[in-house]
Structure formats: C-alpha cells, structure tokens
Design a protein around this motif. Structure first.
Motif, short mmCIF file in Angstrom:
data_model
loop_
_atom_site.label_atom_id
_atom_site.label_comp_id
_atom_site.label_asym_id
_atom_site.label_seq_id
_atom_site.Cartn_x
_atom_site.Cartn_y
_atom_site.Cartn_z
N ARG A 78 0.70 -1.30 0.00
CA ARG A 78 0.08 0.08 0.16
C ARG A 78 0.83 1.48 0.06
O ARG A 78 0.38 2.29 0.47
CB ARG A 78 -0.98 -0.07 1.15
N SER A 79 1.97 1.10 -0.70
CA SER A 79 2.74 2.38 -0.71
C SER A 79 2.17 3.44 -1.58
O SER A 79 1.59 3.12 -2.74
CB SER A 79 4.37 1.84 -1.16
N GLN A 80 2.24 4.64 -1.16
CA GLN A 80 1.65 5.65 -1.90
C GLN A 80 2.64 6.31 -2.83
O GLN A 80 2.35 7.16 -3.79
CB GLN A 80 1.15 6.95 -0.92
N ALA A 81 3.83 5.88 -2.76
CA ALA A 81 5.00 6.52 -3.52
C ALA A 81 4.39 6.07 -5.14
O ALA A 81 4.23 5.21 -5.18
CB ALA A 81 6.24 6.19 -3.32
N PRO A 82 4.62 7.17 -5.96
CA PRO A 82 4.27 6.79 -7.38
C PRO A 82 4.95 5.68 -8.19
O PRO A 82 4.64 4.79 -8.88
CB PRO A 82 4.39 8.16 -8.19
N VAL A 83 6.33 5.71 -7.77
CA VAL A 83 7.04 4.71 -8.42
C VAL A 83 6.73 3.09 -7.77
O VAL A 83 6.80 2.22 -8.53
CB VAL A 83 8.54 4.88 -7.97
N ALA A 84 6.72 3.10 -6.50
CA ALA A 84 6.43 1.88 -5.72
C ALA A 84 5.06 1.57 -6.26
O ALA A 84 4.68 0.31 -6.66
CB ALA A 84 6.11 2.08 -4.11
N THR A 85 4.09 2.23 -6.49
CA THR A 85 2.65 2.01 -6.89
C THR A 85 2.80 1.41 -8.51
O THR A 85 2.28 0.39 -8.70
CB THR A 85 1.87 3.06 -6.93
N ALA A 86 3.86 2.12 -9.25
CA ALA A 86 3.93 1.54 -10.63
C ALA A 86 4.50 0.20 -10.80
O ALA A 86 4.20 -0.69 -11.47
CB ALA A 86 4.57 2.57 -11.46
N TYR A 87 5.55 -0.15 -9.82
CA TYR A 87 6.02 -1.47 -9.68
C TYR A 87 5.08 -2.57 -9.35
O TYR A 87 5.02 -3.62 -9.89
CB TYR A 87 7.15 -1.49 -8.80
N THR A 88 4.17 -2.03 -8.41
CA THR A 88 3.17 -3.09 -7.77
C THR A 88 2.29 -3.42 -8.89
O THR A 88 1.89 -4.59 -9.40
CB THR A 88 2.60 -2.60 -6.62
N VAL A 89 1.86 -2.38 -9.47
CA VAL A 89 0.89 -2.77 -10.71
C VAL A 89 1.53 -3.38 -11.98
O VAL A 89 1.01 -4.28 -12.44
CB VAL A 89 0.35 -1.36 -11.22
N LEU A 90 3.00 -3.11 -12.27
CA LEU A 90 3.64 -3.75 -13.03
C LEU A 90 3.73 -5.28 -12.86
O LEU A 90 3.51 -6.15 -13.98
CB LEU A 90 4.89 -3.14 -13.22
N TYR A 91 4.04 -5.46 -11.80
CA TYR A 91 4.10 -6.94 -11.42
C TYR A 91 2.69 -7.67 -11.22
O TYR A 91 3.01 -8.91 -12.03
CB TYR A 91 4.72 -6.92 -9.70
N GLY A 92 1.89 -7.18 -10.79
CA GLY A 92 0.41 -7.72 -10.85
C GLY A 92 0.06 -7.79 -12.32
O GLY A 92 -0.73 -8.98 -12.64
N ALA A 93 0.25 -6.85 -13.16
CA ALA A 93 -0.33 -6.85 -14.47
C ALA A 93 0.64 -7.97 -15.40
O ALA A 93 -0.09 -8.75 -16.18
CB ALA A 93 -0.13 -5.66 -15.24
N THR A 94 1.69 -8.06 -14.81
CA THR A 94 2.49 -9.25 -15.75
C THR A 94 1.98 -10.60 -15.52
O THR A 94 1.92 -11.43 -16.25
CB THR A 94 3.74 -9.03 -15.41
N SER A 95 2.08 -10.79 -14.06
CA SER A 95 1.57 -11.81 -13.59
C SER A 95 -0.03 -12.48 -14.31
O SER A 95 -0.22 -13.47 -14.74
CB SER A 95 1.33 -11.96 -12.10
N LEU A 96 -0.84 -11.41 -14.46
CA LEU A 96 -2.22 -11.49 -14.57
C LEU A 96 -2.06 -11.94 -16.34
O LEU A 96 -2.86 -12.92 -16.69
CB LEU A 96 -3.12 -10.32 -14.49
N LEU A 97 -1.25 -11.08 -16.97
CA LEU A 97 -1.41 -11.47 -18.50
C LEU A 97 -0.64 -12.90 -18.83
O LEU A 97 -1.11 -13.60 -19.69
CB LEU A 97 -0.30 -10.35 -19.13
#
Length: 390
Positions: free
Chosen positions: A168-187
């Motif tokens: 739940r980090s609010q930092a933009p870079v950390a948020t982008a990495y979390t979304v990147l990892y989740g989206a890659t796994s989902l794809l």
C-alpha cells in the motif's frame, strides 16, 4: 522473544520442514526421470521446458524454504533488512518465473499444433527452449531486483515468516512497480489459459473434421495420427494438468496484489493464505511429471486394450455337443479305434468313416461318424475312449 513464543513457533516447524523435504525430493526425482527418458524426448523443446520448470521449482524450494524454517525458530530473523529484501526477491522471482515457463510450454504446444510450418522453420528444439529459459531467468531477475534498487520497498509481513513488497505504498514509483508486477502475472495467467484452450480446440476440431468429413489427402490423416499419438497425448495432458496446478496456486497471490493495491482493506490472514498456497506449487508440480510418465501411459493403454479384447472375445464354450445325442461330446464318450478296425472289412461304411478320421477334418468327421455308427449298430458309448494320437 519469550520462551512461550519460542515453543509456539518451534511447534509449527515440522510442517515447513516436511514441505521442504517433499518438494526437494520430488523435484530431484522428476529431473532424474526426465534425464533418463528417451533421446528424442530429451531433445524436444517441450520436455526441455518441463525440465526447466522442475529446476525452477527445486531452486525456489531450496533457497526460500530454509529462510522460512529459520523464521519459525526465531521470529526476529527477517528483521535484517538485507535478508528480508532477499526473501522478497525469491518470492517475486520464482512466482513470476513459474508462470512464465508454463506459459512458454503452452506457446510451444500451440506453435507445434496450430503453426506447424513456422514451428519447423524456426527450428524449435532443445537449444531454442534453453535460450527461452535463459531469457526468462535474466529478464525476471532484473524485474525482481528493482525493489532492492529503490523502486519499491520490501517489508516484513505481520506473521513474521515472510517478506514481500510493500502493498500500500503511496509513492508513485512503488505503485507503478506493484501494478507492473500484478499486470505481468495476470497477463501470463490469461495467456496460458487462452493458449491451452486454443490447443485443445484445435485438436478437437481436427478430430471432428477427420471423422465426419471424407478426406482425400493423406497428409491430413497422417497429421492427425501424429497428433493423436501417445507421446503427443501425454504432452497435452502434462501441459493441461501442470497449467491447472500452477494457475490455481499462483492466482490467489496475484489477486491479493491488486486487492492490497486498490482497496483499503487490510486482511493479513488472506495474504498469508495466498503465499502458503503459492508455496504448495513446487511440491505438486514434480509429481505431475512423475505420475504422467510415458511408461504409465503405455501401461494404462495396455490394460485398456486387454479389457477391450476380453470384452470382445466370447467366453470359452463348453465341450461341443453332438447334434443327434446331447450326451455325446468332443472330448469324452467316443468310439475306440479298435471298433473301427474290427468293423472295417465287414462294413464299408465303417471303412469310409475311418478314412475320414485320418484326414484334416478330424473333429467334424469324428462327430458325424460316431453319431452314424450309434444309429446303425446301436453301439454303447461309455465302453472305452478314443485316443486321437493313435
């Protein structure tokens, strides 16, 4: 760290130890079984990827499980930031690598069945699969090292037994990495499902066309025979079964990544359950390769063929009964050779019957002659037996 807490944590040590032993031994047996397989199988791209998945599971088990066992002995082990970051890297890397390898396996089967010409033109073989595995490992190692490079932060979870990226980090870079990892796994999950459905659909469609429509070209029939062979069937079964296991074990963790990122609910128990389910994956995978070996397929096919043949063949009938006298059978109660010899000169019909008995139609002639002689001479049936050899 009180003595009571020590006993609580140490009392739960046998379970992770058992999981570690079963996972390591199972993957070693699977790698050994794949290594001693036939030469043409070892040189195929599919079984190279299968072996790569087994090696991935073995490394993940051997690297991550000892840290987990240590946390059950001492909850303060992961308070070391470097060890916590390394444990987070291991969980990120092997979860993503397992999904990527199973997706590569599905893509290889799709290319072999639906794009056979391109499959041969690209020379998809063992070396090609090894390059794919190397690319997966290098690219995923780079992606999973980003949190250690400052793009995100690893944190110890509430159970004190595992570390993962900060949800739940609010930092933009950390948020982008979390979304990147989740989206890659989902794809990867969606790609694996779609490729498996495409492979199964192509096989069913080809089977339907081959059965329902007249085929004039022999190449289509030969292609279907190749696709429906035992080796091809085994590959599809291994792929589908492994995909179901990997996706079932990995999906909860991917779901928790998005839930923790985009909702305010903090459910530590659900996070712990998701990582525990993911840890079962390396234990189940190798037993799929072991149980679904080609030798087992041959054994199952042999047993099924024997059952079919036993059903088709009628049970052995009882000794054949004479048409004229039901109590006269082929194997007992027949006329002796001496009777034929004694009556041969006096009665020509007996001589004819004796000649027939010496010919190729022995069994049929014997039954006809015995019935005739009983009608003609009223001979007793149970006086003696006839010796076929003399």
């Amino acid at each position: 760290f009180s003595g009571a807490n020590f006993y609580v944590y140490s009392g739960r040590v046998p379970l992770p130890v058992l999981m570690f032993v079963v996972g390591a031994v199972g993957n070693l047996v699977a790698i050994a079984a794949l290594s001693v397989s036939q030469r043409e199988r070892k040189s195929s791209a599919f079984y190279t990827l299968v072996c790569g998945l087994a090696v991935t599971d073995l490394l993940g088990t051997c690297l991550a499980s000892p840290i987990t066992i240590a946390t059950y002995l001492d909850p303060h082990v992961l308070m070391d930031s470097h060890l916590c970051a390394f444990h987070s890297f291991l969980l990120l890397f092997f979860s993503l690598a397992g999904l990527s390898v199973i997706c590569a396996m599905a893509a290889e089967r799709y290319a072999a069945i639906c794009c056979a010409f391109k499959y041969r033109r690209w020379h998809v073989d063992r070396s090609f699969a090894q390059r794919v595995l190397l690319g997966i490992y290098l690219s995923h190692a780079l992606v999973c090292c980003l949190p250690a490079m400052g793009m995100a932060r690893s944190e110890r979870q509430r159970s004190n037994t595992w570390c993962f990226i900060e949800w739940r980090s609010q930092a933009p870079v950390a948020t982008a990495y979390t979304v990147l990892y989740g989206a890659t796994s989902l794809l990867l999950i969606l790609g694996t499902i779609l490729l498996n459905l495409a492979v199964c659909g192509a096989l069913l469609l080809m089977r339907r066309r081959t059965v329902t429509q007249p085929v004039t070209r022999a190449s289509v029939r030969e292609r279907w025979r190749a696709l429906s062979s035992a080796a091809e069937t085994q590959m599809i079964v291994v792929l589908v079964t492994t995909s179901v296991v990997v996706l079932t074990c990995s999906a909860p963790l991917v779901v928790r990544v998005f839930v923790n990122r985009f909702t305010l609910r903090n459910d530590q128990d659900a996070d712990l359950a998701a990582i525990r389910i993911a840890s079962v994956n390396p234990i189940l995978d190798p037993w799929i390769y072991i149980l679904l070996r080609r030798s087992l397929f041959r054994h199952i096919r042999t047993v099924s063929q024997r059952r079919r043949s036993s059903v088709r063949t009628s049970p052995p009938s009882s000794p054949q009964t004479n048409l004229f006298y039901p109590d006269l059978t082929r194997d007992d109660h027949v006329i002796t050779h001496q009777i034929f010899s004694s009556k041969r000169e006096k009665y020509p019909v007996v001589s004819a019957c004796a000649s027939l008995l010496e010919g190729p139609g022995f069994a049929c002639s014997l039954r006809v002659c015995v019935g005739f002689l009983r009608l003609r001479f009223s001979l007793p049936l149970k006086t003696c037996s006839y010796n076929r050899s003399g």
